[in-house]
Design an enzyme around this catalytic site. Structure first.
Site, PDB file in Angstrom:
ATOM      1  CD  GLU A  38      -2.907  -0.718  -0.161  1.00 38.55           C
ATOM      2  OE1 GLU A  38      -3.071   0.253  -0.525  1.00 38.55           O
ATOM      3  OE2 GLU A  38      -3.946  -1.622  -0.402  1.00 38.55           O
ATOM      4  CE1 TYR A 121      -6.702   3.319  -0.258  1.00 39.32           C
ATOM      5  CE2 TYR A 121      -4.147   3.239   0.171  1.00 39.32           C
ATOM      6  CZ  TYR A 121      -5.420   2.729  -0.242  1.00 39.32           C
ATOM      7  OH  TYR A 121      -5.496   1.485  -0.996  1.00 39.32           O
ATOM      8  CG  ASP A 139      -8.349   4.572  -4.258  1.00 44.24           C
ATOM      9  OD1 ASP A 139      -9.454   4.381  -4.274  1.00 44.24           O
ATOM     10  OD2 ASP A 139      -7.514   3.558  -4.782  1.00 44.24           O
TER      11      ASP A 139
END
Ligand code: SF4
Length: 295
Positions: A38, A121, A139
């Site tokens: 990520e 996020y 996102d």
């Protein structure tokens, strides 16, 4: 008519049939592997991330392994993924995870948010994708899907954390595993089908439920979006300077760095910012090196 929580099965079926096979999506991938993916995927295309992620997982399969690496090793392994501060922040997070969390990435969003460099996020993505929690993940891609399929707009307007999370939350069923699948399906839909320019609506699993279609496909009416450019930016110059240091085991003189960019003012400003950010260090004799290797 618009996309809502009753479309969860359509989204998860579509994802199961068509999703890209990516190494960090393998069921055996640890939460650490998901976290690394990520961080790497922020503003960086999948094709560039995949080889780096595989390399990192081989070198540093657990947080304590990365924590034990030098900053220079980490920056070298980050290669040309861009935004290299991410690499050092990830090492900082690994250090805390190793020291305070038994070398295991925490599972709850608040603890994840307390780690260095982990934003809203990323914390939610780890909770949902690694720990299969019912946790909205928003996102740019998800915001665009929601703007079109739920609200009938041509594209997403300015971000609003509270509203965006509430919108995504409303699409998640109660069952945590199904909710996690819906979260990742929405991201995939935005990445591959409901793309910013030229959405592939004919291939869309929720075409019949899309509010934008039902509204007659109105044009985007929000504020203009900034166009991201790279050529000539400080980001490009910083990358060129770091390339020189990644390519050598010994400190280099200023002259070696000066050849990468002709505008001396911009070049010096970028070198200063790299020093301030801790991405470059100056040795006692005035040469330059990656951090932690030479003093
Ligand atoms: S039908 Fe088109 S605009 Fe609507 S969600 Fe699907 S790809 Fe996006």
């Amino acid at each position: 008519m618009s996309l809502d929580v009753s479309d969860a099965d359509v989204l998860t079926d579509w994802f199961a049939r068509t999703a890209r096979v990516l190494p960090w999506r393998h069921p055996d991938t640890s939460a650490w592997g998901v976290l690394v993916s990520e961080i790497m995927l922020q503003q960086t295309p999948v094709a560039r991330v995949e080889p780096s992620w595989l390399d990192w997982m081989t070198r540093w399969p657990v947080p304590s392994a990365l924590a034990a690496a030098t900053p220079a090793e980490v920056l070298r392994a980050w290669g040309k993924l861009g935004y290299p501060r991410r690499a050092l922040r990830l090492r900082d997070a690994a250090t805390v995870i190793a020291a305070d969390h038994g070398d295991v990435v925490p599972s709850d969003v608040d603890t994840l948010l307390s780690l260095p460099g982990i934003g809203a996020y990323t914390a939610r993505a780890v909770a949902a994708f690694a720990y299969r929690q019912r946790c909205p993940v928003v996102d740019t891609n998800v915001r665009r899907v929601i703007a079109r399929a739920v609200h009938g707009a041509g594209d997403a307007g300015p971000a609003s954390t509270t509203r965006d999370l509430a919108d995504a939350d409303a699409l998640l069923p109660a069952d945590p595993e199904t909710a996690a699948q819906v979260s990742i399906a929405l991201m995939e839909l935005g990445a591959l089908v409901c793309v910013a320019r030229g959405p592939r609506c004919a291939d869309c699993p929720v075409f019949d439920r899309c509010a934008w279609q039902h509204n007659g496909r109105p044009a985007y009416a929000g504020p203009a979006k900034p166009v991201q450019k790279f050529a000539g930016t400080d980001r490009q110059v910083r990358g060129l300077l770091l390339d020189v240091l990644r390519g050598t085991e010994t400190p280099v003189t200023k002259a070696r760095l000066d050849v990468v960019w002709s505008d001396a003012g911009q070049r010096d400003k970028c070198l200063d910012s790299l020093l301030v950010d801790g991405l470059v260090e100056q040795t006692v004799d005035g040469r330059f090196a990656l951090p932690g290797e030479h003093r």
